[in-house]
Design an enzyme around this catalytic site. Structure first.
Site, PDB file in Angstrom:
ATOM      1  N   LYS A   1       0.796  -0.694  -7.178  1.00 41.54           N
ATOM      2  CA  LYS A   1       1.543   0.475  -6.732  1.00 41.54           C
ATOM      3  C   LYS A   1       0.679   1.714  -6.940  1.00 41.54           C
ATOM      4  O   LYS A   1       0.294   2.036  -8.068  1.00 41.54           O
ATOM      5  CB  LYS A   1       2.839   0.598  -7.517  1.00 41.54           C
ATOM      6  CG  LYS A   1       3.603   1.854  -7.152  1.00 41.54           C
ATOM      7  CD  LYS A   1       4.971   1.845  -7.761  1.00 41.54           C
ATOM      8  CE  LYS A   1       5.675   3.160  -7.485  1.00 41.54           C
ATOM      9  NZ  LYS A   1       7.032   3.166  -7.997  1.00 41.54           N
TER      10      LYS A   1
ATOM     11  N   LYS B   1       1.806  -1.529  -2.417  1.00 38.68           N
ATOM     12  CA  LYS B   1       2.648  -0.420  -2.000  1.00 38.68           C
ATOM     13  C   LYS B   1       1.927   0.896  -2.179  1.00 38.68           C
ATOM     14  O   LYS B   1       1.380   1.100  -3.259  1.00 38.68           O
ATOM     15  CB  LYS B   1       3.913  -0.447  -2.876  1.00 38.68           C
ATOM     16  CG  LYS B   1       4.812   0.738  -2.738  1.00 38.68           C
ATOM     17  CD  LYS B   1       5.833   0.765  -3.838  1.00 38.68           C
ATOM     18  CE  LYS B   1       6.567   2.083  -3.706  1.00 38.68           C
ATOM     19  NZ  LYS B   1       7.400   2.390  -4.790  1.00 38.68           N
TER      20      LYS B   1
HETATM   21  C1  PBG Z   1      10.354   4.230  -8.354  1.00 40.11           C
HETATM   22  C2  PBG Z   1      10.013   3.898  -6.953  1.00 40.11           C
HETATM   23  C3  PBG Z   1       9.394   4.718  -5.974  1.00 40.11           C
HETATM   24  C4  PBG Z   1       9.427   3.984  -4.784  1.00 40.11           C
HETATM   25  C5  PBG Z   1      10.003   2.746  -5.086  1.00 40.11           C
HETATM   26  N1  PBG Z   1      10.332   2.704  -6.428  1.00 40.11           N
HETATM   27  C6  PBG Z   1       8.930   6.108  -6.003  1.00 40.11           C
HETATM   28  C7  PBG Z   1       7.896   6.552  -6.918  1.00 40.11           C
HETATM   29  O1  PBG Z   1       7.190   5.782  -7.566  1.00 40.11           O
HETATM   30  O2  PBG Z   1       7.780   7.774  -7.046  1.00 40.11           O
HETATM   31  C8  PBG Z   1       8.959   4.484  -3.449  1.00 40.11           C
HETATM   32  C9  PBG Z   1       9.597   3.850  -2.273  1.00 40.11           C
HETATM   33  C10 PBG Z   1       9.444   4.607  -1.003  1.00 40.11           C
HETATM   34  O3  PBG Z   1       8.826   5.692  -0.921  1.00 40.11           O
HETATM   35  O4  PBG Z   1       9.985   4.105  -0.006  1.00 40.11           O
HETATM   36  N2  PBG Z   1       9.353   4.337  -9.254  1.00 40.11           N
END
Ligand code: PBG
Length: 334
Positions: free
Chosen positions: A200, A257
């Protein structure tokens, strides 16, 4: 090009395999199927009526009631896998309570049972007043790794006991997969899967999501942004190593992601691992396509399908998309 015996080779005709839809289908090396999709869902405790999510067409922030009709409609559209984001009314600094999220999970599983596969995003960013994904030190300068991990493991236990089929930690602290797996296994919940947001990235493409989940890191806090826990876009090795580590700690599914800017990671992982790889086409990426479609710059369904195809080609076997609920119709339309 000449053959060894001196004869001229045939002119290569690559266009024969492109010449009609039938032969293109036969020659295809990947296909996209709606059963590979996961639909994100938002449920916000503060809402009395469901609200459309800004910039995410046909995506709603649901109430604890309206979510049932949404899931019913999605099932009718061919979706059976969901990723739930509960947004609790109360924000915490200590004594976190997870009953809102577990109540939503429980009511969905009571209603739909084995007809749905329900994964729950596991993070504290919708719970903390400052919007960071975990607990901070008193000065607000540092995210406390191990205290956060303990709390996440407790949260995971609540969700699993409520009936979640899968726990999907998105916080990016170290050691959370191990802690969650251990917590579940010691409570007779070894059947519950863990899908790790293992690659991520610290991305600018999460904007619309943070609006719905009220999870933008607060400007009042010294620790700005999420770059001390999410992966830096310029660090391929971190993404690969974090993923291998999470598999070792017990992740059943790993994730990359956002999707499109990071497909090289998917391909590299696919060459090295046997664990299923999910890609998350995140809110900003989805919104980009939608904005182009609204402005007649792109064909909406075909554009999403082209992106999904690129995810499959890169080596992903699972696609998380806000348009999962259209996948069946769009795939069959072309
Ligand atoms: C929570 C989380 C996020 C997303 C999924 N879980 C946001 C972030 O890390 O700030 C993003 C999903 C999206 O933008 O569709 N930590």
């Amino acid at each position: 090009m000449a053959h060894q015996n001196g004869h001229q080779a045939y002119k290569m005709n690559f266009r024969r395999l492109r010449s009609n839809q039938h032969i293109r289908e036969l020659a295809a090396t990947v296909t996209v199927h709606h059963k590979e999709f996961i639909q994100p869902l938002f449920v916000d405790e503060t809402l009395r009526e469901r609200e459309p999510v800004r910039h995410l067409n046909e995506v709603f922030s649901d109430t604890t009631d309206s979510i049932f009709a949404q899931v019913e409609a999605d099932i009718a559209a061919g979706v059976t896998k969901f990723l739930l984001f509960p947004v609790p009314a109360e924000k915490f600094e200590q004594n976190f309570r997870f009953d809102f999220a577990s109540d939503v999970v429980q009511s969905l599983k009571e209603r739909f049972g084995a007809d749905i596969w329900l994964a729950n995003d596991l993070c504290l960013c919708s719970y903390t007043a400052h919007g960071h994904c975990g607990l901070l030190n008193a000065e607000g300068t540092r995210l406390l790794n191990d205290d956060t991990v303990q709390l996440l493991a407790d949260y995971a236990l609540h969700l699993a006991q409520a009936g979640a089929d899968c726990i999907a930690p998105s916080d990016m602290t170290d050691g959370r997969i191990h802690a969650i797996r251990q917590k579940l296994d010691t409570h007779n919940l070894d059947h519950v899967a863990v899908m790790s947001y293992s690659s991520k990235f610290s991305s600018k493409f999460y904007g619309p999501f943070r609006d719905v989940c009220k999870s933008s890191p607060s400007a009042q806090i010294q620790l700005s942004g999420r770059s001390t826990y999410q992966i830096s876009p310029d660090n391929l090795n971190d993404a690969l190593a974090s993923t291998l580590r999470d598999i070792e700690e017990g992740a059943d599914i790993v994730m990359v992601k956002p999707a499109l800017p990071y497909l090289d990671i998917v391909t590299r992982l696919g060459d090295q691992i046997l664990t299923p790889i999910a890609v998350y086409h995140v809110s900003g990426e989805y919104a980009a396509v939608e904005l182009m479609a609204e402005n007649d710059i792109i064909e909406r369904d075909a554009a999403h399908l082209e992106l999904w195809t690129s995810f499959k080609r890169a080596g992903a076997s699972i696609i998380i998309s806000y348009a999962a609920r259209h996948a069946k119709a769009w795939i069959h339309a072309v």
